[in-house]
Design an enzyme around this catalytic site. Structure first.
Site, PDB file in Angstrom:
ATOM      1  N   ALA A 131       0.608  -1.331   0.356  1.00 16.66           N
ATOM      2  CA  ALA A 131      -0.120   0.420  -0.358  1.00 16.66           C
ATOM      3  C   ALA A 131       0.802   1.368   0.311  1.00 16.66           C
ATOM      4  CB  ALA A 131      -0.993   0.244   0.781  1.00 16.66           C
ATOM      5  N   ILE A 158       9.979   3.351   6.032  1.00 21.01           N
ATOM      6  CA  ILE A 158      10.067   4.723   6.597  1.00 21.01           C
ATOM      7  C   ILE A 158      11.288   5.155   7.616  1.00 21.01           C
ATOM      8  CG2 ILE A 158       9.453   5.048   9.307  1.00 21.01           C
ATOM      9  CD1 ILE A 158       7.396   3.657   6.830  1.00 21.01           C
ATOM     10  N   ARG A 272      37.350  24.342 -16.352  1.00 22.77           N
ATOM     11  CA  ARG A 272      37.730  23.027 -17.254  1.00 22.77           C
ATOM     12  C   ARG A 272      37.683  23.717 -18.557  1.00 22.77           C
ATOM     13  NH1 ARG A 272      39.451  18.071 -17.464  1.00 22.77           N
ATOM     14  NH2 ARG A 272      38.424  16.590 -18.743  1.00 22.77           N
ATOM     15  N   GLU A 367       6.154  11.505  -0.887  1.00 23.35           N
ATOM     16  CA  GLU A 367       5.588  12.247  -0.326  1.00 23.35           C
ATOM     17  C   GLU A 367       4.133  13.026  -1.674  1.00 23.35           C
ATOM     18  OE1 GLU A 367       5.883  15.228   2.898  1.00 23.35           O
ATOM     19  OE2 GLU A 367       7.433  14.663   3.468  1.00 23.35           O
ATOM     20  N   THR A 369       4.177  10.415  -5.481  1.00 26.31           N
ATOM     21  CA  THR A 369       5.175  10.321  -6.601  1.00 26.31           C
ATOM     22  C   THR A 369       4.513  11.688  -7.738  1.00 26.31           C
ATOM     23  OG1 THR A 369       3.701   8.848  -7.703  1.00 26.31           O
ATOM     24  CG2 THR A 369       5.036   7.398  -6.141  1.00 26.31           C
TER      25      THR A 369
HETATM   26  C1  LIG Z   1      14.321   6.908   0.672  1.00 23.78           C
HETATM   27  C2  LIG Z   1      12.270   5.960   0.737  1.00 23.78           C
HETATM   28  C3  LIG Z   1      11.561   6.862   2.350  1.00 23.78           C
HETATM   29  C4  LIG Z   1      10.666   6.906   2.397  1.00 23.78           C
HETATM   30  N1  LIG Z   1      10.195   6.896   3.716  1.00 23.78           N
HETATM   31  C5  LIG Z   1       8.438   7.475   3.998  1.00 23.78           C
HETATM   32  C6  LIG Z   1       8.298   7.542   5.315  1.00 23.78           C
HETATM   33  O1  LIG Z   1       8.878   8.127   5.609  1.00 23.78           O
HETATM   34  N2  LIG Z   1       7.440   7.606   5.636  1.00 23.78           N
HETATM   35  C7  LIG Z   1       5.925   6.249   5.027  1.00 23.78           C
HETATM   36  O2  LIG Z   1       4.768   5.954   5.513  1.00 23.78           O
HETATM   37  N3  LIG Z   1       6.724   6.142   4.067  1.00 23.78           N
HETATM   38  C8  LIG Z   1       7.305   6.941   2.747  1.00 23.78           C
HETATM   39  N4  LIG Z   1       8.512   6.356   1.591  1.00 23.78           N
HETATM   40  C9  LIG Z   1       7.049   5.717   0.726  1.00 23.78           C
HETATM   41  C10 LIG Z   1       7.238   6.966  -0.211  1.00 23.78           C
HETATM   42  O3  LIG Z   1       6.172   7.695   0.318  1.00 23.78           O
HETATM   43  C11 LIG Z   1       6.236   5.544  -1.375  1.00 23.78           C
HETATM   44  O4  LIG Z   1       7.522   4.603  -2.143  1.00 23.78           O
HETATM   45  C12 LIG Z   1       5.732   6.200  -2.385  1.00 23.78           C
HETATM   46  O5  LIG Z   1       3.950   6.681  -1.969  1.00 23.78           O
HETATM   47  C13 LIG Z   1       4.758   5.384  -3.581  1.00 23.78           C
HETATM   48  O6  LIG Z   1       4.556   4.077  -3.533  1.00 23.78           O
HETATM   49  P1  LIG Z   1       5.423   2.452  -3.508  1.00 23.78           P
HETATM   50  O7  LIG Z   1       6.127   2.851  -3.663  1.00 23.78           O
HETATM   51  O8  LIG Z   1       4.512   1.634  -3.592  1.00 23.78           O
HETATM   52  O9  LIG Z   1       5.069   2.880  -5.839  1.00 23.78           O
HETATM   53  P2  LIG Z   1       3.690   1.857  -6.226  1.00 23.78           P
HETATM   54  O10 LIG Z   1       2.419   2.647  -5.664  1.00 23.78           O
HETATM   55  O11 LIG Z   1       3.643   0.772  -6.054  1.00 23.78           O
HETATM   56  O12 LIG Z   1       3.899   2.808  -7.571  1.00 23.78           O
HETATM   57  C14 LIG Z   1       4.538   2.243  -8.199  1.00 23.78           C
HETATM   58  C15 LIG Z   1       4.326   3.683 -10.193  1.00 23.78           C
HETATM   59  O13 LIG Z   1       3.209   3.296 -10.075  1.00 23.78           O
HETATM   60  C16 LIG Z   1       2.835   4.502 -10.010  1.00 23.78           C
HETATM   61  N5  LIG Z   1       1.547   5.148  -9.932  1.00 23.78           N
HETATM   62  C17 LIG Z   1       0.737   3.990  -8.695  1.00 23.78           C
HETATM   63  N6  LIG Z   1      -0.863   4.598  -8.551  1.00 23.78           N
HETATM   64  C18 LIG Z   1      -0.933   4.950  -9.622  1.00 23.78           C
HETATM   65  C19 LIG Z   1      -2.139   5.679 -10.407  1.00 23.78           C
HETATM   66  N7  LIG Z   1      -3.570   5.322 -10.322  1.00 23.78           N
HETATM   67  N8  LIG Z   1      -1.368   6.890 -11.964  1.00 23.78           N
HETATM   68  C20 LIG Z   1      -0.635   6.154 -12.607  1.00 23.78           C
HETATM   69  N9  LIG Z   1       0.106   6.128 -11.898  1.00 23.78           N
HETATM   70  C21 LIG Z   1      -0.139   5.589 -10.445  1.00 23.78           C
HETATM   71  C22 LIG Z   1       3.459   5.610  -8.706  1.00 23.78           C
HETATM   72  O14 LIG Z   1       3.589   6.810  -9.852  1.00 23.78           O
HETATM   73  C23 LIG Z   1       4.819   4.743  -9.679  1.00 23.78           C
HETATM   74  O15 LIG Z   1       5.830   5.516 -10.950  1.00 23.78           O
HETATM   75  C24 LIG Z   1       9.516   6.793   1.750  1.00 23.78           C
HETATM   76  C25 LIG Z   1      10.112   5.725  -0.190  1.00 23.78           C
HETATM   77  C26 LIG Z   1      11.152   6.261  -0.049  1.00 23.78           C
HETATM   78  C27 LIG Z   1      11.143   5.778  -1.319  1.00 23.78           C
END
Ligand SMILES: Cc1cc2nc3c(=O)[nH]c(=O)nc-3n(C[C@H](O)[C@H](O)[C@H](O)COP(=O)(O)OP(=O)(O)OC[C@H]3O[C@@H](n4cnc5c(N)ncnc54)[C@H](O)[C@@H]3O)c2cc1C
Length: 383
Positions: A131, A158, A272, A367, A369
């Site tokens: 999620a 996290i 450079r 925060e 994508t």
């Molecule tokens: C280094 C790092 C630190 C983080 N820190 C925190 C934190 O402190 N606390 C916390 O709670 N979370 C944290 N996150 C989580 C972050 O918020 C999520 O990675 C992000 O919200 C995306 O979720 P996912 O990785 O599951 O990607 P997914 O939701 O699986 O998405 C995969 C791809 O599909 C695209 N996609 C998904 N749904 C749709 C749609 N409806 N339409 C079009 N495209 C879509 C996305 O844009 C993405 O390109 C962190 C992530 C990273 C990498």
């Protein structure tokens, strides 16, 4: 219309710039090499009043406006996005904002006051392995038992999760089967490190190495019911309010990274020499440098405008999402150009541009994508 910073804001910018250069710069190499966050910065910054600057004075904050917070965030990110992310984005932002807005006085005394002092460190638990963008699909569940909640589930990616003292955890307090409308039944509950059944596992990643990230596991973790933030079932709106402020901060983060890259490449492209002249003098490169300067300017202006709207208490979700998506996406091309202008040296670890490039990539994922922010802007525009 007045675009100038106030005298106080200029003085503050110079102070935080000096602090970042003198106190953070010497820590970067070891932190990046060891992939650890320099925790000694938290109490140091707390003592100087640099944590939670927007929070009320009665809890130790400075009641600063969002524009001033953006100045702080830009200056910290200019020096190191990883460390800046740990102290400002996660600790002073995500991890404590809902607590400040909706927490009880007891919770604020117990968690917010020490967080602003830097003696307790915060994280924020929303995302789960299955999620992410669809955070509402979370499975973590809190069930009342006596005077406690018993929480089961897990959280993914996290930030600060390896060392935080506490974090608001988003979880269902209503049985998901009973939920009538998507998003209902979610609450934020503060969990403390060291609670039986709580464990963290550090994740390896490619950038922001000085900002530790963890997967968290909760097995029958008992949390007093007083740790609920606000009312049961209001978690989603608390998360959205937290993210609105955070997305403006990402404009400031992008500006800091872009300014750092521009300053570095400006010097490098003038030093450079190839074919008998500095590479900045080849018109194709001159145009790249000009484009970077323009984009840094737009990033900063968009960020301050969104922050100003926020400070006026005006509805600014659209502007917050616009600045998040535009600034973080524009940053990607800017970084590619900055690395390319370094030639082979841009790919070498000893050149700071390589770290800034890796760090910049994270900004259009976390925060929300870019795609999720585009969708939010589309909704706001009625598309
Ligand atoms: C280094 C790092 C630190 C983080 N820190 C925190 C934190 O402190 N606390 C916390 O709670 N979370 C944290 N996150 C989580 C972050 O918020 C999520 O990675 C992000 O919200 C995306 O979720 P996912 O990785 O599951 O990607 P997914 O939701 O699986 O998405 C995969 C791809 O599909 C695209 N996609 C998904 N749904 C749709 C749609 N409806 N339409 C079009 N495209 C879509 C996305 O844009 C993405 O390109 C962190 C992530 C990273 C990498």
């Amino acid at each position: 219309m007045d675009f100038a910073l106030s005298e106080e804001q200029k003085i503050f910018r110079d102070q935080i710039r000096n602090f970042a250069e003198s106190e953070i710069t010497p820590l970067i190499d070891a932190a990046e090499e060891n992939e650890t966050t320099p925790l000694e910065l938290f109490p140091k910054m707390g003592e100087l009043g640099y944590l939670g600057i927007t929070y009320p004075e009665k809890y130790g904050g400075a009641e600063a406006d969002k524009v001033t917070e953006c100045i702080l965030i830009e200056e910290l990110n200019k020096v190191c996005a990883g460390i800046a992310g740990a102290v400002s984005t996660t600790h002073s932002g995500l991890g404590t904002r809902a607590l400040n807005e909706y927490g009880t006085e007891e919770l604020k005394q117990k968690f917010l006051v020490p967080a602003i002092k830097g003696t307790k460190i915060a994280a924020f638990g929303l995302t789960e392995a299955d999620a992410g963008s669809d955070a509402i699909a979370m499975k973590t569940r809190a069930v009342k038992n006596g005077s406690d909640y018993v929480i089961n589930g897990s959280k993914m990616f996290i930030s600060n999760g390896t060392f935080c003292d506490f974090l608001p955890v988003a979880c269902y307090t209503t049985d998901p089967k009973e939920v009538k409308k998507r998003g209902e039944g979610i609450s934020l509950i503060i969990m403390e490190k060291g609670s039986p059944g709580y464990s963290a596992s550090k994740l390896k990643k490619s950038g922001n190495l000085s900002h530790e990230t963890a997967q968290l596991f909760f097995e029958d973790v008992r949390v007093p019911q007083e740790n609920l933030i606000g009312k049961e079932g209001e978690g989603l709106s608390q998360v959205l309010a937290t993210l609105k402020a955070g997305r403006i901060s990402y404009g400031a983060r992008s500006t800091g990274l872009a300014q750092a890259a521009y300053d570095i490449i400006f010097r490098y492209a003038h030093e450079r020499v190839q074919f008998g002249k500095p590479i900045a003098k080849f018109q194709v490169n001159t145009f790249k440098l000009v484009n970077m300067a323009i984009n840094v300017d737009i990033m900063r202006t968009m960020t301050y405008r969104a922050a100003w709207l926020y400070d006026q208490g005006l509805d600014c979700m659209k502007e917050a999402c616009m600045v998040k998506v535009w600034a973080t996406e524009t940053l990607q091309q800017l970084m590619l150009d900055a690395v390319a202008l370094h030639g082979g040296y841009g790919y070498m670890k000893e050149y700071p541009i390589e770290r800034i490039w890796r760090d910049a990539k994270m900004l259009n994922i976390t925060e929300g994508t870019s795609e999720m922010n585009y969708l939010a802007v589309a909704r706001a525009l009625g598309i």
